[in-house]
Design an enzyme around this catalytic site. Sequence first.
Site, PDB file in Angstrom:
ATOM      1  N   SER A 248       0.831  -1.195   0.000  1.00  0.00           N
ATOM      2  CA  SER A 248       0.000   0.000   0.000  1.00  0.00           C
ATOM      3  C   SER A 248       0.867   1.247   0.000  1.00  0.00           C
ATOM      4  CB  SER A 248      -0.910   0.002   1.238  1.00  0.00           C
ATOM      5  OG  SER A 248      -0.132   0.156   2.407  1.00  0.00           O
ATOM      6  N   GLN A 249       0.266   2.361  -0.413  1.00  0.00           N
ATOM      7  CA  GLN A 249       1.007   3.623  -0.409  1.00  0.00           C
ATOM      8  C   GLN A 249       1.336   4.037   1.021  1.00  0.00           C
ATOM      9  OE1 GLN A 249       2.075   5.279  -3.191  1.00  0.00           O
ATOM     10  NE2 GLN A 249       3.258   6.398  -1.689  1.00  0.00           N
ATOM     11  N   GLY A 250       0.426   3.763   1.952  1.00  0.00           N
ATOM     12  CA  GLY A 250       0.686   4.114   3.345  1.00  0.00           C
ATOM     13  C   GLY A 250       1.880   3.370   3.910  1.00  0.00           C
ATOM     14  N   ARG A 267      -3.217   7.508  -4.729  1.00  0.00           N
ATOM     15  CA  ARG A 267      -3.361   6.335  -3.853  1.00  0.00           C
ATOM     16  C   ARG A 267      -3.634   6.744  -2.409  1.00  0.00           C
ATOM     17  NH1 ARG A 267       0.724   4.515  -7.421  1.00  0.00           N
ATOM     18  NH2 ARG A 267       2.386   5.269  -6.053  1.00  0.00           N
TER      19      ARG A 267
END
Length: 600
Positions: A248-250, A267
């Site tokens: 994920s981008q996080g 994202r």
Amino acid sequence: MGDISKHNIFSLPEDILAKLELREEYSVEEKTDSANLSNQGDIVDSTQKNISSCVNCQIDNLHTLDERKSHIKSDWHRFNTKRKITKLPPVSQDEFESIIEDLPESLSGSESETNSESEEDNFQIEKAFKQSLNIGKVDSADENNNQRTNSPLTWFQLSNASAEVPTYIGVYKHMFSGNNHITKDLLVQQQNHNRQKPLQLAMFMVGGGHFAAMIASNEFNPRDPHVPKVLAQKTIHRYTTRRKQGGSQGAADNTKGNIHSAGSGLRRYNEQALIKDIQQVFKDWGKLLETCDLIFVRAIGSSNRSIFFSQPGALISPKDPKLRVFPFTTKRATHSELLRCYKELVTPKISHVDSISIKAQEEERKRQAEIEKEIRQSRLQEEERKKKKLAKYTEVIISNLKASNIEAFLEYLRSNDLSINFQFYPKNVHLHTSTPLHYAVTQKNAKLVAKLLRNGADPAMLNGNGKTPFEISTGNKEVKDEFLIARHELGESFFDWEAAKVGAPQSREQIQKQRQKAKTKLENQRRDKERQEELRRKEAMQKIEEQSKRDYDKLHGEGHSLGINNVRKVDELQSLSPEMRMRIEREKRAAAAMKRMQTK
């Protein structure tokens, strides 16, 4: 047996319920051979090959052909297949989910099964596999534990005196309150309760930007008891995963900091939007959730779990006794996958296995586990012996090279069947000098370099820093010249000189002429410097003598000198080199001594 497959676990016929007997040893140790498990009730000979199990993942609860196909396409199976290729033991599904905790989002994609072999998923499996290599070896105590000890199934034997092979019926513990110990009375009680008030389940899945949710009732369906009455359902998809890189981008932001790009910004926005969409679903379904008897959640990774349990006003508590996880392999978060999981949970599992076969197969499993353990230990011991031997080779080779004993070096290689391009061990200690040729270059031993090249030492070999021997020889012209001479004498086809980054070939005569020319040039420069120094010395001596004469005349003539000429004389001396000043001082003292002798 055919009648059982037409019912779910809460609608079994009374005559079937009356014949059920709990098999404690069967349910606790899960000794069943799932090759004989079938939802269709087909009787399978216990001597047949186990086609319902997966050797790579060491599971045997694949009851149908569709389940086997689904498992083979799952990320867990592909992951364990990679581990088997590298002679590593498989991991359980829980261990797999733990490994991919920070990567899993990209492991979920669209509902299309063909997407399971996509480039992104393959990249993620490779990434998770490399991460798993850091996991330590399983201790012996863990290896002896059968992974099915905490089986999600409880097994009942169907008493039938006429049957040659006993029949067993399995139900998932997760479908009952207090699911650690399921009894026949509890099964009957649950069936009676289900007739009065059908069981209501909430099912949630999230991963890779996909979210699927369903609230269903176990209300009797005369057409198919395995199909629920859907009270509410919702699917959401947002672009949140990073193509190629995965994850994920996080998760990427937490590792590398915020990356500023159009894709990353989109994202991040979609991640927040997905959380808001899911929270809205919870808010809309608040009353339905309160009436649910069980809540199943699949949320792999801390970021996904936080959506359910860590958001403000969360309707689901991680300590809620109604909360469950799916006790089997799941695929992408889609509505059809939720329906498949529901069917799996409510369908009774049927096994036709005699106790003798169970014990024999369990003994065979233990025997195979012991063999695999011995093989792993033997492999580790062999690797340790190999490391010690490589370290010993390295020590002797370096000792011979350091002494420039090329004959002893070559003889040692022949006697131990080693290559002249032997890689020193351990590699992390010999990053700069990874091969004998690299070592000879760092020793600035041109003769040793020449001998190694003519004995086959490859100049294109790279050290631990990715440098060839020629590239690390920049500090010694004589060593560099030996590479150019070797390229000329050995020929272009002898080595890949371009890959070795070696310059244009030159003959030894050319090199000697260049060296002689350079030597002559240095000698001429030295002589010119000496001539200039001698000329300056003579000029300085002449000036000093003239000044001394003028000073003497003034000293014995009219007036007294103010010392200005002496200052000038000192300034002139300061402009000379220290050696020249010392020579002038000696000559001055000698001249003064001669003058004193003449006056006497």
